[in-house]
Design a protein around this motif. Structure first.
Motif, PDB file in Angstrom:
ATOM      1  N   ARG A 168     -19.344 -58.601 -63.850  1.00 37.22           N
ATOM      2  CA  ARG A 168     -19.940 -58.342 -65.641  1.00 37.22           C
ATOM      3  C   ARG A 168     -20.453 -59.329 -65.638  1.00 37.22           C
ATOM      4  O   ARG A 168     -21.174 -59.529 -66.819  1.00 37.22           O
ATOM      5  CB  ARG A 168     -18.462 -59.094 -65.902  1.00 37.22           C
ATOM      6  N   ALA A 169     -20.658 -60.903 -65.163  1.00 37.94           N
ATOM      7  CA  ALA A 169     -21.499 -62.347 -65.147  1.00 37.94           C
ATOM      8  C   ALA A 169     -22.837 -61.841 -64.838  1.00 37.94           C
ATOM      9  O   ALA A 169     -24.182 -61.411 -65.859  1.00 37.94           O
ATOM     10  CB  ALA A 169     -20.705 -63.380 -64.738  1.00 37.94           C
ATOM     11  N   VAL A 170     -23.275 -60.989 -63.533  1.00 40.64           N
ATOM     12  CA  VAL A 170     -24.689 -60.889 -63.160  1.00 40.64           C
ATOM     13  C   VAL A 170     -25.255 -59.258 -64.333  1.00 40.64           C
ATOM     14  O   VAL A 170     -26.062 -59.106 -64.831  1.00 40.64           O
ATOM     15  CB  VAL A 170     -24.470 -59.906 -61.941  1.00 40.64           C
ATOM     16  N   ALA A 179     -28.795 -68.370 -61.885  1.00 42.04           N
ATOM     17  CA  ALA A 179     -29.049 -70.139 -61.863  1.00 42.04           C
ATOM     18  C   ALA A 179     -27.822 -70.600 -61.363  1.00 42.04           C
ATOM     19  O   ALA A 179     -27.499 -72.107 -61.385  1.00 42.04           O
ATOM     20  CB  ALA A 179     -29.339 -70.482 -63.599  1.00 42.04           C
ATOM     21  N   LEU A 180     -26.488 -69.674 -61.540  1.00 45.68           N
ATOM     22  CA  LEU A 180     -25.316 -70.916 -60.690  1.00 45.68           C
ATOM     23  C   LEU A 180     -25.070 -70.117 -59.139  1.00 45.68           C
ATOM     24  O   LEU A 180     -24.572 -70.806 -58.876  1.00 45.68           O
ATOM     25  CB  LEU A 180     -23.709 -69.509 -61.770  1.00 45.68           C
ATOM     26  N   GLY A 181     -26.237 -69.347 -58.733  1.00 43.94           N
ATOM     27  CA  GLY A 181     -26.312 -69.751 -57.210  1.00 43.94           C
ATOM     28  C   GLY A 181     -25.753 -68.171 -56.917  1.00 43.94           C
ATOM     29  O   GLY A 181     -25.085 -68.221 -55.677  1.00 43.94           O
ATOM     30  N   TYR A 182     -25.489 -66.998 -57.698  1.00 45.10           N
ATOM     31  CA  TYR A 182     -24.987 -65.940 -57.244  1.00 45.10           C
ATOM     32  C   TYR A 182     -25.826 -65.136 -56.355  1.00 45.10           C
ATOM     33  O   TYR A 182     -26.684 -65.242 -57.749  1.00 45.10           O
ATOM     34  CB  TYR A 182     -23.962 -65.081 -58.544  1.00 45.10           C
ATOM     35  N   LYS A 183     -25.315 -64.473 -56.159  1.00 48.56           N
ATOM     36  CA  LYS A 183     -26.408 -63.466 -54.931  1.00 48.56           C
ATOM     37  C   LYS A 183     -27.176 -62.475 -56.172  1.00 48.56           C
ATOM     38  O   LYS A 183     -25.967 -61.161 -55.243  1.00 48.56           O
ATOM     39  CB  LYS A 183     -26.293 -63.326 -53.582  1.00 48.56           C
ATOM     40  N   VAL A 184     -27.266 -62.111 -57.374  1.00 49.73           N
ATOM     41  CA  VAL A 184     -27.903 -61.382 -58.036  1.00 49.73           C
ATOM     42  C   VAL A 184     -27.615 -59.554 -57.269  1.00 49.73           C
ATOM     43  O   VAL A 184     -27.111 -58.664 -57.376  1.00 49.73           O
ATOM     44  CB  VAL A 184     -28.694 -61.147 -58.537  1.00 49.73           C
ATOM     45  N   VAL A 185     -29.172 -59.359 -56.291  1.00 43.96           N
ATOM     46  CA  VAL A 185     -29.328 -58.427 -56.097  1.00 43.96           C
ATOM     47  C   VAL A 185     -28.711 -57.491 -54.933  1.00 43.96           C
ATOM     48  O   VAL A 185     -27.797 -56.969 -55.089  1.00 43.96           O
ATOM     49  CB  VAL A 185     -30.669 -58.109 -54.727  1.00 43.96           C
ATOM     50  N   ARG A 186     -27.775 -58.166 -54.559  1.00 44.38           N
ATOM     51  CA  ARG A 186     -26.538 -58.415 -53.511  1.00 44.38           C
ATOM     52  C   ARG A 186     -25.052 -57.510 -53.691  1.00 44.38           C
ATOM     53  O   ARG A 186     -24.955 -56.793 -53.339  1.00 44.38           O
ATOM     54  CB  ARG A 186     -25.983 -59.619 -52.143  1.00 44.38           C
TER      55      ARG A 186
END
Length: 307
Positions: A168-170, A179-186
């Motif tokens: 949900r954050a993505v 910016a928090l380090g999550y792999k958005v594309v993945r």
């Protein structure tokens, strides 16, 4: 001719399942911030690959798995084009639907009219013979129960798990999530593949369990209805279930009204499920502020990693 309410409810549940499966998968995709308009194409590919597998292997389980695989492969193409090559999501989704319809027509040549195995009953005949409750609750294909469980699972994951929170954050702000380090594309690719698997499963259920035949173009706009249901449901899983059953109820009712030879043109009855969908969407869209609050903020936006 009287319409039997029990058989109407049973038909409602069966008719709504393909749309429900496709819509719950698309809901996850859109909650991740991706708009995939290729649901119709993934459904029809799932329908043809599932039916071909059922004919060739005689296994319903393998047919459903093949349908999921077909939908996932097509969704993987969409994921590569939109998340890696950063193509426009709307244009790519539309192209995916056109490609899927054409490829399915090619693959399905020679399979129309073939026999497929019947799904094994999940409950014993004694339970199915219970008046009223038996046919409604215990007389269905196992995949119908799976579809309802899937809605519950998606709701639980999105609402009560870390995975759902990240997804949900993505969808709300991909830049903040990055910016928090999550792999958005993945994360988005995984969501797209899940949506493709659900759409493929929906198509396989349609051809193998509901119609038990392969007919070119047999999805007949079900993928577009699934997309509309996500908006109708305000991106909430249990509302998707309600919307799918509403659509299924109208579809089942119009078929029975045709059989009863009511004084309404057949073309109008055929169009009634789609007309109701349009009316509902217009009513929802009229309150733009509310619609904007419910929609994922980053829906349809291209993510550019900044380092």
């Amino acid at each position: 001719m009287m319409i039997d309410p029990v058989t109407l409810v049973v038909a409602l549940i069966i008719a709504s399942t393909p749309v429900l499966l496709a819509a719950i998968g698309e809901l996850v995709v859109e909650r991740a911030g991706v708009l995939n308009l290729g649901v119709e194409g993934m459904m029809i590919i799932g329908a043809v690959t599932g039916f071909m597998t059922a004919v060739e292997t005689g296994s319903v389980a393998l047919a459903f798995l093949a349908g999921m695989a077909g939908g996932m492969i097509l969704s993987a193409v969409f994921a590569f084009l939109t998340q890696v090559l950063l193509s426009n999501q709307v244009a790519t989704g539309l192209a995916l639907t056109l490609f899927g319809l054409g490829l399915a027509a090619l693959l399905g040549v020679g399979y129309s009219g073939q026999q497929v195995p019947v799904s094994a009953d999940l409950f014993p005949p004694a339970m199915q013979a219970i008046p009223v409750a038996g046919p409604i609750l215990f007389g269905h294909s196992p995949m119908i129960y799976v579809s309802v469980l899937l809605v519950g699972a998606v709701w639980f994951v999105l609402r009560h798990t870390r995975t759902g929170l990240i997804l949900r954050a993505v969808g709300e702000s991909h830049d903040a999530a990055h910016a928090l380090g999550y792999k958005v594309v993945r994360i988005r690719v995984m969501a797209i593949l899940f949506g493709g698997a659900c759409a493929g499963l929906a198509g396989a259920f349609l051809s193998v369990a509901r119609v038990q035949n392969w007919i070119e173009g047999m999805t007949a706009g079900a993928g577009w209805i699934a997309l509309a249901l996500v908006v109708f449901a305000s991106w909430k899983p249990w509302r998707v279930l309600f919307g799918a059953y509403l659509f299924g109820g109208i579809s089942a009712l119009q078929l029975r009204l045709q059989a009863a030879e009511v004084g309404v043109p057949v073309a109008l009855l055929d169009a009634s499920p789609y007309l109701v969908t349009i009316v509902v969407l217009v009513l929802i869209s009229s309150d733009r502020t509310r619609a904007a609050l419910n929609a994922p903020a980053a829906l349809g936006k291209v993510f550019h990693a900044s380092g």
